[in-house]
Design a protein around this motif. Structure first.
Motif, PDB file in Angstrom:
ATOM      1  N   UNK A  84      13.167   1.860   3.849  1.00 27.09           N
ATOM      2  CA  UNK A  84      12.720   1.212   2.622  1.00 27.09           C
ATOM      3  C   UNK A  84      12.581   2.269   1.542  1.00 27.09           C
ATOM      4  N   UNK A  85      13.221   2.034   0.417  1.00 26.33           N
ATOM      5  CA  UNK A  85      12.994   2.883  -0.750  1.00 26.33           C
ATOM      6  C   UNK A  85      12.297   2.010  -1.771  1.00 26.33           C
ATOM      7  N   UNK A  86      11.025   2.340  -2.001  1.00 32.65           N
ATOM      8  CA  UNK A  86      10.217   1.537  -2.916  1.00 32.65           C
ATOM      9  C   UNK A  86      10.346   2.094  -4.325  1.00 32.65           C
ATOM     10  N   UNK A  87      10.696   1.214  -5.253  1.00 33.53           N
ATOM     11  CA  UNK A  87      10.738   1.540  -6.674  1.00 33.53           C
ATOM     12  C   UNK A  87       9.632   0.741  -7.353  1.00 33.53           C
ATOM     13  N   UNK A  88       9.398   0.979  -8.606  1.00 34.75           N
ATOM     14  CA  UNK A  88       8.302   0.265  -9.277  1.00 34.75           C
ATOM     15  C   UNK A  88       8.604  -1.216  -9.467  1.00 34.75           C
ATOM     16  N   UNK A  89       9.867  -1.598  -9.644  1.00 35.64           N
ATOM     17  CA  UNK A  89      10.187  -3.002  -9.920  1.00 35.64           C
ATOM     18  C   UNK A  89      11.014  -3.685  -8.834  1.00 35.64           C
ATOM     19  N   UNK A  90      11.463  -2.944  -7.830  1.00 41.98           N
ATOM     20  CA  UNK A  90      12.258  -3.553  -6.761  1.00 41.98           C
ATOM     21  C   UNK A  90      12.183  -2.686  -5.512  1.00 41.98           C
ATOM     22  N   UNK A  91      12.727  -3.231  -4.411  1.00 41.73           N
ATOM     23  CA  UNK A  91      12.744  -2.543  -3.120  1.00 41.73           C
ATOM     24  C   UNK A  91      14.181  -2.478  -2.630  1.00 41.73           C
ATOM     25  N   UNK A 111      28.500  -2.226  23.199  1.00 44.36           N
ATOM     26  CA  UNK A 111      27.647  -1.531  22.225  1.00 44.36           C
ATOM     27  C   UNK A 111      27.660  -2.257  20.882  1.00 44.36           C
ATOM     28  N   UNK A 112      26.497  -2.311  20.246  1.00 40.20           N
ATOM     29  CA  UNK A 112      26.399  -2.879  18.900  1.00 40.20           C
ATOM     30  C   UNK A 112      25.820  -1.816  17.974  1.00 40.20           C
ATOM     31  N   UNK A 113      26.473  -1.673  16.852  1.00 41.58           N
ATOM     32  CA  UNK A 113      26.022  -0.724  15.843  1.00 41.58           C
ATOM     33  C   UNK A 113      26.458  -1.281  14.500  1.00 41.58           C
ATOM     34  N   UNK A 114      25.502  -1.439  13.597  1.00 39.45           N
ATOM     35  CA  UNK A 114      25.816  -2.041  12.312  1.00 39.45           C
ATOM     36  C   UNK A 114      24.749  -1.645  11.303  1.00 39.45           C
ATOM     37  N   UNK A 115      25.047  -1.918  10.042  1.00 39.42           N
ATOM     38  CA  UNK A 115      24.131  -1.558   8.965  1.00 39.42           C
ATOM     39  C   UNK A 115      24.266  -2.579   7.850  1.00 39.42           C
ATOM     40  N   UNK A 116      23.150  -2.905   7.233  1.00 40.07           N
ATOM     41  CA  UNK A 116      23.146  -3.829   6.103  1.00 40.07           C
ATOM     42  C   UNK A 116      22.229  -3.276   5.027  1.00 40.07           C
ATOM     43  N   UNK A 117      22.635  -3.458   3.776  1.00 40.11           N
ATOM     44  CA  UNK A 117      21.825  -3.014   2.639  1.00 40.11           C
ATOM     45  C   UNK A 117      21.434  -4.237   1.830  1.00 40.11           C
ATOM     46  N   UNK A 118      20.145  -4.309   1.488  1.00 46.34           N
ATOM     47  CA  UNK A 118      19.632  -5.453   0.744  1.00 46.34           C
ATOM     48  C   UNK A 118      18.701  -4.958  -0.350  1.00 46.34           C
ATOM     49  N   UNK A 119      18.849  -5.551  -1.514  1.00 42.56           N
ATOM     50  CA  UNK A 119      17.967  -5.258  -2.637  1.00 42.56           C
ATOM     51  C   UNK A 119      16.970  -6.403  -2.731  1.00 42.56           C
ATOM     52  N   UNK A 147       0.795  -1.224   0.000  1.00 44.90           N
ATOM     53  CA  UNK A 147       0.000   0.000   0.000  1.00 44.90           C
ATOM     54  C   UNK A 147       0.828   1.275   0.000  1.00 44.90           C
ATOM     55  N   UNK A 148       2.130   1.148  -0.019  1.00 39.86           N
ATOM     56  CA  UNK A 148       3.010   2.309   0.064  1.00 39.86           C
ATOM     57  C   UNK A 148       3.238   2.932  -1.310  1.00 39.86           C
ATOM     58  N   UNK A 149       3.406   4.231  -1.313  1.00 39.92           N
ATOM     59  CA  UNK A 149       3.734   4.938  -2.549  1.00 39.92           C
ATOM     60  C   UNK A 149       5.206   4.716  -2.880  1.00 39.92           C
ATOM     61  N   UNK A 150       5.551   4.920  -4.123  1.00 39.36           N
ATOM     62  CA  UNK A 150       6.954   4.860  -4.527  1.00 39.36           C
ATOM     63  C   UNK A 150       7.701   5.961  -3.789  1.00 39.36           C
ATOM     64  N   UNK A 151       8.854   5.615  -3.217  1.00 35.90           N
ATOM     65  CA  UNK A 151       9.631   6.589  -2.460  1.00 35.90           C
ATOM     66  C   UNK A 151      10.191   5.983  -1.198  1.00 35.90           C
ATOM     67  N   UNK A 152      10.601   6.858  -0.281  1.00 34.46           N
ATOM     68  CA  UNK A 152      11.284   6.422   0.942  1.00 34.46           C
ATOM     69  C   UNK A 152      10.299   6.307   2.110  1.00 34.46           C
ATOM     70  N   UNK A 153      10.518   5.259   2.917  1.00 30.70           N
ATOM     71  CA  UNK A 153       9.689   4.990   4.092  1.00 30.70           C
ATOM     72  C   UNK A 153      10.586   4.471   5.209  1.00 30.70           C
ATOM     73  N   UNK A 154      10.148   4.680   6.459  1.00 30.49           N
ATOM     74  CA  UNK A 154      10.947   4.243   7.601  1.00 30.49           C
ATOM     75  C   UNK A 154      10.079   3.462   8.576  1.00 30.49           C
ATOM     76  N   UNK A 155      10.663   2.393   9.136  1.00 35.36           N
ATOM     77  CA  UNK A 155      10.003   1.570  10.138  1.00 35.36           C
ATOM     78  C   UNK A 155      10.956   1.407  11.312  1.00 35.36           C
TER      79      UNK A 155
END
Length: 172
Positions: free
Chosen positions: A50-57, A81-89, A13-21
Motif C-alpha cells: 500500500x502506498x498511501x497518498x493524501x488523496x488516494x491509495x 504454481x500460481x504467481x500474479x500481480x494486480x495494481x489498483x488505485x 492510522x498509517x502515515x503517508x508512504x509505503x506499507x506492506x501487509x
C-alpha cells in the motif's frame, strides 16, 4: 461479510508512504465465497503493498503459491504454481464504485479497504483454461492425437438454385 473482515487493510492510522501487509490463504479463504473453484488445496501467500497518498491509495497485490488442478488429459491431480500481480488505485468519493477496471472509489469516511475480493479474482485469473499436468507423457499425447477429431475440408457444393440467382446478380 464479517468473515472477510480479516482481509481489511486499515489505512486511517498509517502515515503517508509505503506499507506492506501479508496474508496466507488456503481453502478456508475460498469457502468464504459462494462459488465453485476449479482447484483444490490452495497454499498461497499474498503480499499487499500500500502506498498511501493524501488523496488516494495505491495497492499492489502479489500472490505466490500452488493450487492443485485436475489434468484435462490424464484426469490426475497435480500441483500448479500460481504467481500474479494486480495494481489498483483507490480513491475517495461519496459511495462505493468499482465500475472502472483499475480504479475503485470508496466512501470518504471509510478507514479500511477490504482486499478479499481482489485476492479471489487474482487467484482465479491465475488458473489456466487448459490444465495439462507436467507429467503427461508423449505416449498419452499420441493416444490423444490418435482419437482426436480430424479436420476434414469440405468441398463447396453449389446449389443450382443459388447459381441461377448469382448469374442474375452478375448480369447487373
Amino acid at each position: 461479510m464479517d468473515k472477510l473482515r480479516n482481509y481489511d487493510v486499515s489505512f486511517s492510522g498509517l502515515k503517508t508512504g509505503k506499507h506492506q501487509f501479508k496474508f496466507e490463504i488456503d481453502k478456508t479463504f475460498f469457502q468464504l465465497f459462494d462459488t465453485e473453484q476449479e482447484f483444490t488445496n490452495p497454499k498461497i501467500s499474498v503480499d499487499v503493498f500500500l502506498e498511501k497518498h493524501t488523496t488516494f491509495l495505491e495497492f499492489v497485490i502479489k500472490i505466490n503459491g500452488t493450487v492443485q488442478l485436475v489434468c484435462d488429459i490424464t484426469n490426475e491431480d497435480f500441483d500448479h504454481p500460481v504467481e500474479n500481480e494486480i495494481k489498483v488505485l483507490v480513491k475517495f468519493g461519496e459511495e462505493y464504485d468499482d465500475s472502472e477496471e483499475d480504479v475503485i472509489t470508496i466512501p470518504a469516511n471509510d478507514h479500511a479497504f477490504n482486499v478479499a475480493q481482489l485476492i479471489y479474482e487474482i487467484v482465479a485469473l491465475s488458473i489456466p483454461m487448459k490444465k495439462v499436468s507436467p507429467n503427461v507423457s508423449d505416449e498419452d499425447l499420441e493416444i490423444l492425437e490418435k482419437f482426436s477429431p480430424k479436420e476434414v475440408e469440405e468441398e463447396e457444393k453449389s446449389d443450382p438454385r443459388w447459381d441461377a440467382l448469382k448469374k442474375l446478380k452478375d448480369k447487373n
